[in-house]
Enzyme design. Structure first.
Site, PDB file in Angstrom:
ATOM      1  N   LYS A   1       0.833  -1.214   0.000  1.00  0.00           N
ATOM      2  CA  LYS A   1       0.000   0.000   0.000  1.00  0.00           C
ATOM      3  C   LYS A   1       0.859   1.252   0.000  1.00  0.00           C
ATOM      4  O   LYS A   1       0.684   2.169  -0.809  1.00  0.00           O
ATOM      5  CB  LYS A   1      -0.921  -0.026   1.226  1.00  0.00           C
ATOM      6  CG  LYS A   1      -1.894   1.150   1.263  1.00  0.00           C
ATOM      7  CD  LYS A   1      -2.778   1.080   2.499  1.00  0.00           C
ATOM      8  CE  LYS A   1      -3.912   0.109   2.343  1.00  0.00           C
ATOM      9  NZ  LYS A   1      -3.746  -1.180   2.991  1.00  0.00           N
TER      10      LYS A   1
ATOM     11  N   ARG B   1      -3.487   2.721   8.373  1.00  0.00           N
ATOM     12  CA  ARG B   1      -3.844   1.477   7.679  1.00  0.00           C
ATOM     13  C   ARG B   1      -2.633   0.547   7.552  1.00  0.00           C
ATOM     14  O   ARG B   1      -1.499   1.001   7.450  1.00  0.00           O
ATOM     15  CB  ARG B   1      -4.392   1.791   6.280  1.00  0.00           C
ATOM     16  CG  ARG B   1      -5.649   2.655   6.301  1.00  0.00           C
ATOM     17  CD  ARG B   1      -6.284   2.754   4.923  1.00  0.00           C
ATOM     18  NE  ARG B   1      -5.484   3.549   3.997  1.00  0.00           N
ATOM     19  CZ  ARG B   1      -5.710   3.632   2.689  1.00  0.00           C
ATOM     20  NH1 ARG B   1      -6.713   2.957   2.158  1.00  0.00           N
ATOM     21  NH2 ARG B   1      -4.961   4.376   1.912  1.00  0.00           N
TER      22      ARG B   1
ATOM     23  N   GLY C   1      -8.234  -7.140   3.947  1.00  0.00           N
ATOM     24  CA  GLY C   1      -9.133  -7.253   5.087  1.00  0.00           C
ATOM     25  C   GLY C   1      -8.599  -8.062   6.245  1.00  0.00           C
ATOM     26  O   GLY C   1      -9.301  -8.228   7.258  1.00  0.00           O
TER      27      GLY C   1
ATOM     28  N   MET D   1      -5.849  -7.485   8.156  1.00  0.00           N
ATOM     29  CA  MET D   1      -5.265  -6.710   9.250  1.00  0.00           C
ATOM     30  C   MET D   1      -6.117  -5.469   9.493  1.00  0.00           C
ATOM     31  O   MET D   1      -7.187  -5.320   8.912  1.00  0.00           O
ATOM     32  CB  MET D   1      -3.800  -6.388   8.944  1.00  0.00           C
ATOM     33  CG  MET D   1      -2.912  -7.631   8.970  1.00  0.00           C
ATOM     34  SD  MET D   1      -1.196  -7.305   8.577  1.00  0.00           S
ATOM     35  CE  MET D   1      -1.279  -6.849   6.850  1.00  0.00           C
TER      36      MET D   1
ATOM     37  N   ARG E   1      -3.125  -1.157  -6.480  1.00  0.00           N
ATOM     38  CA  ARG E   1      -2.302  -2.358  -6.407  1.00  0.00           C
ATOM     39  C   ARG E   1      -2.625  -3.203  -7.631  1.00  0.00           C
ATOM     40  O   ARG E   1      -3.678  -3.029  -8.258  1.00  0.00           O
ATOM     41  CB  ARG E   1      -2.588  -3.156  -5.129  1.00  0.00           C
ATOM     42  CG  ARG E   1      -4.034  -3.602  -5.000  1.00  0.00           C
ATOM     43  CD  ARG E   1      -4.331  -4.158  -3.623  1.00  0.00           C
ATOM     44  NE  ARG E   1      -5.754  -4.411  -3.455  1.00  0.00           N
ATOM     45  CZ  ARG E   1      -6.345  -4.622  -2.281  1.00  0.00           C
ATOM     46  NH1 ARG E   1      -5.633  -4.617  -1.183  1.00  0.00           N
ATOM     47  NH2 ARG E   1      -7.640  -4.841  -2.216  1.00  0.00           N
TER      48      ARG E   1
ATOM     49  N   HIS F   1     -15.623  -7.545   0.464  1.00  0.00           N
ATOM     50  CA  HIS F   1     -14.665  -8.435   1.121  1.00  0.00           C
ATOM     51  C   HIS F   1     -14.807  -9.868   0.613  1.00  0.00           C
ATOM     52  O   HIS F   1     -13.820 -10.535   0.285  1.00  0.00           O
ATOM     53  CB  HIS F   1     -14.872  -8.381   2.638  1.00  0.00           C
ATOM     54  CG  HIS F   1     -14.066  -9.387   3.398  1.00  0.00           C
ATOM     55  ND1 HIS F   1     -14.558 -10.641   3.725  1.00  0.00           N
ATOM     56  CD2 HIS F   1     -12.810  -9.341   3.861  1.00  0.00           C
ATOM     57  CE1 HIS F   1     -13.621 -11.310   4.380  1.00  0.00           C
ATOM     58  NE2 HIS F   1     -12.553 -10.552   4.482  1.00  0.00           N
TER      59      HIS F   1
ATOM     60  N   SER G   1      14.507 -42.571 -11.499  1.00  0.00           N
ATOM     61  CA  SER G   1      13.198 -41.913 -11.398  1.00  0.00           C
ATOM     62  C   SER G   1      12.851 -41.835  -9.928  1.00  0.00           C
ATOM     63  O   SER G   1      12.793 -42.864  -9.242  1.00  0.00           O
ATOM     64  CB  SER G   1      12.124 -42.691 -12.154  1.00  0.00           C
ATOM     65  OG  SER G   1      10.877 -42.021 -12.063  1.00  0.00           O
TER      66      SER G   1
ATOM     67  N   CYS H   1       8.429 -39.524 -10.774  1.00  0.00           N
ATOM     68  CA  CYS H   1       7.142 -40.092 -11.168  1.00  0.00           C
ATOM     69  C   CYS H   1       6.144 -40.131 -10.013  1.00  0.00           C
ATOM     70  O   CYS H   1       5.091 -40.741 -10.128  1.00  0.00           O
ATOM     71  CB  CYS H   1       7.327 -41.498 -11.748  1.00  0.00           C
ATOM     72  SG  CYS H   1       8.079 -42.680 -10.609  1.00  0.00           S
TER      73      CYS H   1
ATOM     74  N   TYR I   1      12.893 -34.724 -16.564  1.00  0.00           N
ATOM     75  CA  TYR I   1      11.452 -34.762 -16.818  1.00  0.00           C
ATOM     76  C   TYR I   1      10.684 -34.919 -15.517  1.00  0.00           C
ATOM     77  O   TYR I   1      11.228 -35.340 -14.487  1.00  0.00           O
ATOM     78  CB  TYR I   1      11.087 -35.893 -17.787  1.00  0.00           C
ATOM     79  CG  TYR I   1      11.266 -37.296 -17.240  1.00  0.00           C
ATOM     80  CD1 TYR I   1      10.267 -37.918 -16.492  1.00  0.00           C
ATOM     81  CD2 TYR I   1      12.427 -38.019 -17.492  1.00  0.00           C
ATOM     82  CE1 TYR I   1      10.424 -39.199 -15.993  1.00  0.00           C
ATOM     83  CE2 TYR I   1      12.600 -39.303 -17.004  1.00  0.00           C
ATOM     84  CZ  TYR I   1      11.596 -39.891 -16.258  1.00  0.00           C
ATOM     85  OH  TYR I   1      11.762 -41.156 -15.764  1.00  0.00           O
TER      86      TYR I   1
END
Length: 899
Positions: free
Chosen positions: A22, A91, A100, A102, A335, A451, A781, A849, A869
């Site tokens: 903020k 704030r 919302g 805090m 934001r 909210h 694997s 895997c 992979y």
């Protein structure tokens, strides 16, 4: 010397770690020359120091005083002054948005002396007393610990006496009386008078906001969103501007694009004669943002200009909070906005098409979890009854569950395995546990910026807000629709977050358009903009990723589906799944065999069946590697349940009958093969060494399938994987048996049969002795399911329901280690095995895997660990492809917020 306070003119968005999101964005807007009320930010470092010691850091108070003096000078007013008081908002603002979760305290500086000065300066007694009662309510709850419900009870009682439906119907005398009642409430609940000193109000408000970082709902939200616990929050202190000064004032929230769908346009909510918390709380139904064009055309035009400026500057969807004070527009926050999965793909694609970002950046802004949500089914509108109600489609998706009316009940029922929908008039931050537990959130008030909507979008939950036709009776645990239908708690409802419709009962589901396209390969244009956006994201991921993506598949049908989803082979074919169903009896014959000849007959009967299975899978994956794991689980898993057998035998004996011979033999075999901990017993490679002919039969089936496919003109690429190896000698013995059988089949067919032989690394000892094992293994694997079990000492079948919820709640780990790989423990073993295996065999191919192969966070780890992979279930293949591409961006890509 450490600085703890920064003026808005001294910061920018690159300082979000210090100033919080903020504060950094307010500084950025100030830098851009946008209309931001002056103020300053107390840093996250100050918060961390306070949380560590319980006291603000040395020097912070003096810095706050200096910056406050500068704000007072610019405003030409003093904090809490008697004539025309300067008032402040206090704030929270963490680096990562936690909407919302805090605390906020507005109108700091009002007291018995300054409220009358505010009335004179504003020309409105009602406004002044309304502002004072809001301060008392926020300060009393946030700073002094009075339950919020107590203030609501006082307000509701006054509205009932006045016959008022909302706050706007209360006049100045009512607000003055409410202020007195709130002060009495604070004194009664705390034994302390509300502080009249403005400086003391500011000091305590700042520390309360710091303390809210460790509040229950903030901690829960951080665990849910995997936000680090040690970041702390900054505190933004800013000159108040007022949207509740009359008809020419108001507050609103705007998005530069639709956060639910990503479509461009004007989206948001506006409330005339209201402060900002009235909009986001959902306590009053807003008007669409376009309504501001009629109420205040000049402010509306200016707002659109600023929205365009911010979107182009941030190159992303922006979420904006603003206030109009007597015709003057002020920006209070911006934001990068939270969005649904659908909107994330649509916005990233659109910004790339518009040239604001490139395709690599677009890929960085979407995620595998979001793609998985887009693959979920949706409601079949053709089979749905007329909706009970319609509201604002705030967060898309289809959810079905029992209606519940409070957070505690939602959490209780969900813990018992029931699907629930949380129904409220409006949600507040204390409802977070119920929102986490619920399949969907439904409210009768609020809009896309409430909210409920913001939090639901952030969590990927289905949400419908502002269903005004519903009368929600939380005390009576029911809601009533406009047609008179009463829905009591526990009754099943269906919530469509894409259309805003609410249906009684369970509506059938149909596949999503994204899933239909991925599975059938239809033209992306036929599925609309979203399908095209997903297609382009996957194409970009495929063009940059280093990791191959294979699938875990045990049937030709699964293999074909995986290939359609983009799999580049099969990383795990479990042969034990081929022994179930009608074939179980043949396995029983092998187990019950009393001589080598009987065992060989049983294995000979299984051979053609396995050969046909492997032939079908190799055909489906023609030209691509297929890794076939030899039999892994204990043999007793193929036998009937012991209790069931014992009951059959005992029942026959009780009737005076002779129990069946086969039942007696099976019972004897079950007893003989019983193990206290079968996961640590006779299974995997041990089984192959202990049961003569088993490995030979399986290898012959693989080799015969390879020969059959070659003769049919195919290009089979079969690999043989030995499970549960803990010592290189085990692998050496099995590998010799494999080589013997392959040679036999090659001689019989007239052409050599070459199948690379590798092993699963699923025991800590295997990982720690990977060097010697690599001398015999063509590939590794990682079986991360068993590796997690054996590293942690967890039995997956037992612990997940028993104590994992408590471990997650208490922060032992952020997510189940069976869902997201434990990088510190299991991950370290993976890195050791990769490094030591390749030191011996530089060209060693390494994959994974376990189910972690389809987990987005784990895919990033496997990329960084140097695997070749990942292999996962067919339906997770698109997710793994996307995340493998995003992981590659970390090797010099453009980064991004991950969507």
């Amino acid at each position: 010397m450490v600085r703890y306070v920064y003026d808005f003119t001294e910061g920018g968005r690159e300082m979000a770690g210090l100033l919080g999101g903020k504060g950094a964005n307010l500084a950025e807007m100030t830098r851009l020359g946008l209309p931001v009320p002056p103020g300053f930010v107390i840093t996250t470092e100050a918060c961390r120091a306070f949380l560590a010691t319980g006291s603000p850091p040395e020097g912070m108070a003096e810095e706050v005083a200096r910056h406050l003096a500068a704000v007072e000078e610019s405003a030409g007013r003093s904090l809490g002054g008697a004539d025309d008081p300067l008032l402040l908002s206090v704030r929270s603002g963490a680096r990562i948005s936690m909407p919302g979760m805090m605390e906020t305290v507005l109108n700091v500086g009002l007291h018995d002396g300054s409220v009358r000065g505010l009335a004179r300066a504003s020309g409105s007694d009602r406004f002044a007393w309304d502002s004072y009662r809001r301060l008392l309510q926020m300060f009393g709850t946030t700073v002094m610990g009075v339950p919020a419900a107590r203030f609501e009870e006082v307000l509701d009682a006054l509205k009932r006496r006045r016959g008022a439906s909302d706050d706007l119907a209360l006049d100045a005398d009512d607000m003055s009386a409410l202020t007195g009642a709130y002060k009495d409430l604070i004194l009664r609940e705390t034994g302390e008078e509300f502080p009249q000193d403005p400086a003391e109000q500011l000091r305590r408000a700042v520390l309360a906001v710091f303390g809210s970082w460790n509040g229950g709902r903030a901690r829960l939200y951080r665990r849910r969103e995997h936000i680090p616990e040690d970041l702390g929050t900054a505190v933004t202190v800013q000159r108040m501007v007022f949207g509740n000064l009359g008809a020419d004032s108001g507050s609103g929230v705007a998005f530069t694009r639709d956060p639910a769908t990503g479509r461009p346009g004007v989206y948001g909510d506006y409330l005339p004669n209201a402060q900002g918390e009235d909009v986001v709380s959902g306590i009053r139904n807003t008007v669409p943002l376009a309504g501001l064009a009629e109420l205040d055309p000049a402010s509306y035009r200016r707002l659109l200009e600023i929205m365009r400026t911010l979107e182009r500057h941030y190159r992303d969807l922006c979420d904006i909070e603003f206030t109009v004070e007597r015709g003057r527009l002020w920006m209070l926050q911006t934001r990068v906005g939270k969005r649904t999965a659908e909107a994330a793909f649509a916005i990233a694609d659109a910004l790339a098409e518009e040239g604001l970002i490139d395709r690599r950046e677009a890929l960085s802004r979407v995620g595998g979890e979001g793609l998985a949500r887009l693959m979920f089914p949706r409601f079949d509108a053709s089979r749905a009854d007329e909706p009970l109600a319609r509201g604002v489609a705030a967060s898309p998706g289809a959810a079905v569950g029992a209606a519940v009316f409070d957070s505690v009940e939602a959490a209780r029922r969900a813990a018992a395995g029931e699907r629930v929908v949380l129904v409220r008039q409006e949600t507040n931050p204390d409802d977070l546990p119920g929102m986490v537990a619920a399949q969907a959130i439904l409210t009768s008030r609020g809009g896309k910026t409430s909210h409920a909507a913001v939090v639901a979008r952030g969590m990927g939950k289905v949400c419908v807000c502002g269903a005004e036709e519903l009368v929600v009776d939380t005390a009576g645990r029911r809601f009533t629709a406009a047609d008179g239908t009463v829905v009591e708690e526990g009754r099943v409802i269906s919530v469509d977050g894409s259309s805003g419709a609410v249906h009684l009962g369970e509506v059938p589901l149909v596949p999503s358009e994204v899933m239909r396209h991925l599975e059938t390969g239809t033209d992306p244009a036929a599925g609309g903009g979203l399908v095209a956006a997903v297609t382009r994201a996957l194409e970009q991921a495929d063009s940059v990723r280093r990791l191959e993506v294979r699938a875990n598949a045990d049937t030709p049908q699964d293999a074909e589906r995986a290939r359609r989803f983009g799999a580049q082979g099969i990383g795990l074919c479990r042969t034990e799944h081929m022994f179930l169903g009608d074939r179980r009896r043949l396995v029983e014959e092998m187990i019950l065999a009393r001589s080598p000849e009987e065992r060989e007959r049983a294995l000979a009967a299984l051979l053609p069946l396995q050969t046909a299975d492997f032939t079908g899978i190799l055909e489906a994956m023609d030209g691509l590697p297929v890794t076939i794991r030899l039999l892994d689980p204990p043999l007793h898993e193929f036998l009937p349940d012991r209790v069931e057998l014992a009951v059959r035998v005992a029942t026959a004996e009780a009737r005076g009958e002779r129990p069946g011979r086969r039942d007696l033999e099976l019972l004897e075999a079950v007893d003989r093969m019983h193990e206290e901990n079968p996961m640590m017993g006779l299974r995997g490679v041990r089984l192959g060494l202990a049961v003569p002919g088993l490995v030979g039969m399986q290898v012959r089936a693989v080799a015969s399938a390879v020969v059959a496919r070659r003769r049919a003109g195919g290009r089979p690429r079969a690999e043989i994987m030995v499970p549960l190896v803990g010592d290189v000698e085990e692998l050496r013995l099995v590998k010799a048996e494999v080589a013997r059988v392959l040679a036999e089949v090659g001689e019989e067919s007239g052409a050599p049969v070459d199948c690379p032989v590798g092993t699963m690394i699923e025991l800590p000892r295997a990982a720690l002795t990977a060097g010697p094992i690599a001398e015999e293994a063509a590939f590794f694997s990682f079986g991360t399911n068993d590796l997690t079990q054996t590293t942690w000492g967890f039995s997956r079948d037992d612990v997940e329901a028993e104590f994992f919820p408590a471990y997650i709640d208490r922060g032992v780990f952020a997510a189940s280690p069976f869902e997201t790989l434990d990088e510190d423990g299991v991950g370290r073993l993976v890195r050791i095995a990769v490094e030591e295996g390749r030191a011996v065999r530089p060209g060693l191919q390494v994959g994974v895997c376990g189910e972690h192969g389809g987990d987005p966070a784990s895919v990033h780890f496997f990329h960084s660990a140097g695997l070749d992979y990942v292999s996962c279930s067919p339906f997770r293949v698109p997710v793994a492809r996307l995340e493998a591409g995003r992981a590659a961006l970390g090797d010099g890509g453009d980064g991004g917020d991950g969507g």
